[in-house]
Design a protein around this motif. Structure first.
Motif, PDB file in Angstrom:
ATOM      1  N   MET A   1       0.866  -1.166   0.000  1.00 47.26           N
ATOM      2  CA  MET A   1       0.000   0.000   0.000  1.00 47.26           C
ATOM      3  C   MET A   1       0.916   1.233   0.000  1.00 47.26           C
ATOM      4  N   ASP A   2       0.671   2.150  -0.919  1.00 51.34           N
ATOM      5  CA  ASP A   2       1.493   3.364  -0.926  1.00 51.34           C
ATOM      6  C   ASP A   2       0.982   4.341   0.127  1.00 51.34           C
ATOM      7  N   ALA A   3       1.720   5.429   0.340  1.00 51.54           N
ATOM      8  CA  ALA A   3       1.414   6.373   1.417  1.00 51.54           C
ATOM      9  C   ALA A   3       0.005   6.953   1.291  1.00 51.54           C
ATOM     10  N   LEU A   4      -0.392   7.341   0.093  1.00 48.97           N
ATOM     11  CA  LEU A   4      -1.720   7.930  -0.083  1.00 48.97           C
ATOM     12  C   LEU A   4      -2.816   6.913   0.213  1.00 48.97           C
ATOM     13  N   ASP A   5      -2.648   5.691  -0.266  1.00 48.43           N
ATOM     14  CA  ASP A   5      -3.629   4.640   0.042  1.00 48.43           C
ATOM     15  C   ASP A   5      -3.712   4.407   1.547  1.00 48.43           C
ATOM     16  N   PHE A   6      -2.546   4.381   2.200  1.00 44.23           N
ATOM     17  CA  PHE A   6      -2.541   4.195   3.652  1.00 44.23           C
ATOM     18  C   PHE A   6      -3.299   5.313   4.343  1.00 44.23           C
ATOM     19  N   ILE A   7      -3.004   6.550   3.983  1.00 42.52           N
ATOM     20  CA  ILE A   7      -3.649   7.694   4.632  1.00 42.52           C
ATOM     21  C   ILE A   7      -5.165   7.631   4.453  1.00 42.52           C
ATOM     22  N   MET A   8      -5.611   7.329   3.253  1.00 40.73           N
ATOM     23  CA  MET A   8      -7.054   7.261   2.996  1.00 40.73           C
ATOM     24  C   MET A   8      -7.701   6.131   3.802  1.00 40.73           C
ATOM     25  N   THR A   9      -7.053   4.977   3.842  1.00 42.22           N
ATOM     26  CA  THR A   9      -7.587   3.840   4.584  1.00 42.22           C
ATOM     27  C   THR A   9      -7.548   4.116   6.083  1.00 42.22           C
ATOM     28  N   TYR A  10      -6.461   4.734   6.561  1.00 39.82           N
ATOM     29  CA  TYR A  10      -6.316   5.082   7.978  1.00 39.82           C
ATOM     30  C   TYR A  10      -7.380   6.088   8.395  1.00 39.82           C
ATOM     31  N   GLU A  11      -7.575   7.123   7.579  1.00 38.82           N
ATOM     32  CA  GLU A  11      -8.583   8.145   7.882  1.00 38.82           C
ATOM     33  C   GLU A  11      -9.991   7.557   7.915  1.00 38.82           C
ATOM     34  N   ALA A  12     -10.233   6.536   7.099  1.00 43.10           N
ATOM     35  CA  ALA A  12     -11.550   5.891   7.056  1.00 43.10           C
ATOM     36  C   ALA A  12     -11.728   4.893   8.203  1.00 43.10           C
ATOM     37  N   GLY A  13     -10.661   4.662   8.983  1.00 46.57           N
ATOM     38  CA  GLY A  13     -10.741   3.724  10.094  1.00 46.57           C
ATOM     39  C   GLY A  13     -10.787   2.276   9.657  1.00 46.57           C
ATOM     40  N   GLU A  14     -10.208   1.983   8.494  1.00 45.18           N
ATOM     41  CA  GLU A  14     -10.296   0.647   7.924  1.00 45.18           C
ATOM     42  C   GLU A  14      -8.979  -0.128   7.956  1.00 45.18           C
ATOM     43  N   CYS A  15      -8.002   0.329   8.726  1.00 43.62           N
ATOM     44  CA  CYS A  15      -6.705  -0.355   8.818  1.00 43.62           C
ATOM     45  C   CYS A  15      -6.711  -1.364   9.952  1.00 43.62           C
ATOM     46  N   THR A  16      -6.051  -2.488   9.711  1.00 44.50           N
ATOM     47  CA  THR A  16      -5.778  -3.414  10.808  1.00 44.50           C
ATOM     48  C   THR A  16      -4.631  -2.825  11.627  1.00 44.50           C
ATOM     49  N   ALA A  17      -4.401  -3.373  12.800  1.00 43.03           N
ATOM     50  CA  ALA A  17      -3.299  -2.898  13.644  1.00 43.03           C
ATOM     51  C   ALA A  17      -1.958  -3.063  12.931  1.00 43.03           C
TER      52      ALA A  17
END
Length: 66
Positions: A1-17
């Motif tokens: 996952m690139d940085a932008l994908d991570f940020i979008m997924t993180y902001e949406a609360g959809e990341c695993t730990a």
């Protein structure tokens, strides 16, 4: 996952730990964590302080599974 994908997924609360650790490790290693809004720098610093990543962005460990 690139940085932008991570940020979008993180902001949406959809990341695993583990994805949070991976994503912040990438942001720290590139220096991006320190140029984004303050909450990213604080989260990165907390992960460093808690021993999940080091100051260079290397992953030291992942959270224990729940």
């Amino acid at each position: 996952m690139d940085a932008l994908d991570f940020i979008m997924t993180y902001e949406a609360g959809e990341c695993t730990a583990n994805e949070v650790v991976d994503g912040f490790a990438q942001l720290v290693s590139s220096g991006t964590a320190w140029h984004l809004q303050g909450s990213y720098g604080r989260a990165a610093a907390a992960l460093i302080e808690r021993g999940f990543i080091d100051r260079a962005g290397n992953i030291l460990r992942y959270p224990e599974p729940e």
